[in-house]
Write an enzyme that holds these catalytic residues in place. Sequence first.
Site, short mmCIF file in Angstrom:
data_model
loop_
_atom_site.label_atom_id
_atom_site.label_comp_id
_atom_site.label_asym_id
_atom_site.label_seq_id
_atom_site.Cartn_x
_atom_site.Cartn_y
_atom_site.Cartn_z
N CYS A 135 0.68 -1.14 0.14
CA CYS A 135 -0.08 -0.08 0.02
C CYS A 135 1.09 1.27 -0.14
CB CYS A 135 -0.82 0.08 1.26
SG CYS A 135 -2.08 -1.40 1.21
N1 SAJ Z 1 5.44 1.52 9.49
C1 SAJ Z 1 6.26 2.40 10.20
N2 SAJ Z 1 5.79 3.16 11.30
C2 SAJ Z 1 4.45 3.32 11.62
C3 SAJ Z 1 3.81 2.47 10.95
C4 SAJ Z 1 3.96 1.75 9.76
O1 SAJ Z 1 7.55 2.34 10.18
O2 SAJ Z 1 4.25 4.08 12.58
C5 SAJ Z 1 5.89 0.79 8.48
C6 SAJ Z 1 5.43 -0.44 8.62
O3 SAJ Z 1 6.59 -1.33 9.29
C7 SAJ Z 1 5.37 -0.92 7.23
C8 SAJ Z 1 4.91 0.31 6.40
O4 SAJ Z 1 5.21 1.28 7.29
O5 SAJ Z 1 6.56 -1.25 6.65
C9 SAJ Z 1 3.38 0.35 6.20
O6 SAJ Z 1 2.69 0.03 7.26
P1 SAJ Z 1 1.17 0.00 7.27
O7 SAJ Z 1 0.82 -0.04 8.89
O8 SAJ Z 1 0.52 1.29 6.82
O9 SAJ Z 1 0.62 -1.44 6.87
P2 SAJ Z 1 0.05 -1.63 5.45
O10 SAJ Z 1 0.90 -1.23 4.32
O11 SAJ Z 1 -0.53 -3.01 5.70
O12 SAJ Z 1 -1.07 -0.68 5.55
C10 SAJ Z 1 -2.50 -0.91 5.48
C11 SAJ Z 1 -3.21 0.08 4.83
N3 SAJ Z 1 -4.66 -0.39 4.58
C12 SAJ Z 1 -5.36 0.22 3.17
O13 SAJ Z 1 -4.47 0.53 2.57
C13 SAJ Z 1 -6.52 -0.30 3.00
C14 SAJ Z 1 -3.46 1.28 5.62
O14 SAJ Z 1 -4.06 2.04 5.14
C15 SAJ Z 1 -3.79 0.83 7.01
O15 SAJ Z 1 -3.95 2.01 7.87
C16 SAJ Z 1 -2.93 -0.06 7.61
O16 SAJ Z 1 -2.87 -1.38 6.70
C17 SAJ Z 1 -3.16 -0.46 9.14
O17 SAJ Z 1 -3.58 0.15 9.90
O18 SAJ Z 1 -2.91 -1.73 9.25
#
Ligand code: SAJ
Length: 418
Positions: free
Chosen positions: A259
């Site tokens: 994403c």
């Molecule tokens: N990450 C960080 N620091 C943070 C949060 C995330 O380094 O504070 C990193 C994670 O390790 C990862 C990347 O960013 O490598 C993405 O993390 P993410 O929490 O956004 O996870 P995703 O990619 O699974 O995002 C999905 C997205 N869902 C959709 O697009 C429908 C996102 O919008 C959601 O908010 C997220 O899941 C969620 O909240 O689980």
Amino acid sequence: MKVIVAGQGYVGLPLAVRAAEAGHRVVGYDVDLHRIKRLTAAESYVEDVPSRQLLAVLESGAYTPTADPAALAGFDIAVITVPTPLRDGVPDLTHVESCAQVLGGHLRPGATVVLESTSYPGTTEEVLLPILEKASGLTGGAEFMAGFSPERIAPGNKKFSFDATPKLVSGIDAKSLNAVKGFYDTLFQTTVPVSGPKVAEMAKLIENVFRLVNISLVNELATLAAPLGVNVWEAIDAAATKPFGFTRFTPGPGVGGHCLPVDPVFLSWKVQRDLGVPFRFVELAIDVNRRMPFYVVQRVTDALDRRRIPVAGSRILLLGLTYKINATDLRASPSARVAHLLAGLGAEVRGADPNVPEDQAAQLKVPLVDASAEEIAAADAVVLLMDHARFDLPAIESHARYVLDCRNRLSGPNVETL
Ligand code: SAJ
């Protein structure tokens, strides 16, 4: 209604199963025969859909997985949930276009097509609609309905269940909005109508750009706080005590997944192409996040230098290689980047991650080992990249000679924090 969900991945399968449970006759259409075989055998490959849930809708006859386009005949609603990846940094809509072509061949007057795949504002009306009209000979709006409704799947997120997450809905005209809203009202507790597909397309991108930019902000802060002698983790926790006007994000080895590294580029690409100007926040955020694996490697090599251990020939154990905590996906994983960079410097790199599926381990360029006391003690440096729940953190603290903790979970004289 007869519902088609085209694309049975981490977005399409939960939607198809939910629609079947809600009483629709659902065809789960996918071009990947291997996937269809596993679905037919009630073998779920999506963590949010347990196999027993899949079996129930298969046995009730409400859900039929297929790769045969003939099964699409006579649909009332077709939802497109196919991938929209980047190809050489540019949006790739080929899956959406070919799917629209197939659906168009079975589109009847009075039916509705909804796009869920993330794309830039304008995709539904400028790309999807013309293909549907050409393939069906029908006129969108007058003879069939169309709209956009972004997915909000949060893999593994137990807090917000599928139907409890509000769902944005839109249509190319009032009749289409009604049809799209009417369908999703049978699946979700709350649907939120907006004035048109472009608003819904843009809203989805705002959600993900918001996360990407704020993650890159704390990542850059992490690289600046350390030399300033400030513990950025403690400072962020302190800031997070503000009950309003703040959202907590944490630094890490970079940003992976399907994403965040992808969706924002759909917006920055469209802005550059149509307006001829850069969307600077996205470009800067991507640049900051892209540098994080290099920063992690720099911190490890500095620590080895201080102990007179050349990085070449040093034994390094990386803990957590998937793209996010407790995830089982390696897609665009920054940890894999760290492994590649360290191996490139001549280090003898091993990885430990109980979440990496067997069939994905091969794509990692490093051998996978258990996070055992022996492996931890034998490493010149341990790097905690993803603090999966399955790791034994006290064992790392007591056996590691040195550990770079990228998740602020460890403490001790041998621990340094990112
Ligand atoms: N990450 C960080 N620091 C943070 C949060 C995330 O380094 O504070 C990193 C994670 O390790 C990862 C990347 O960013 O490598 C993405 O993390 P993410 O929490 O956004 O996870 P995703 O990619 O699974 O995002 C999905 C997205 N869902 C959709 O697009 C429908 C996102 O919008 C959601 O908010 C997220 O899941 C969620 O909240 O689980």
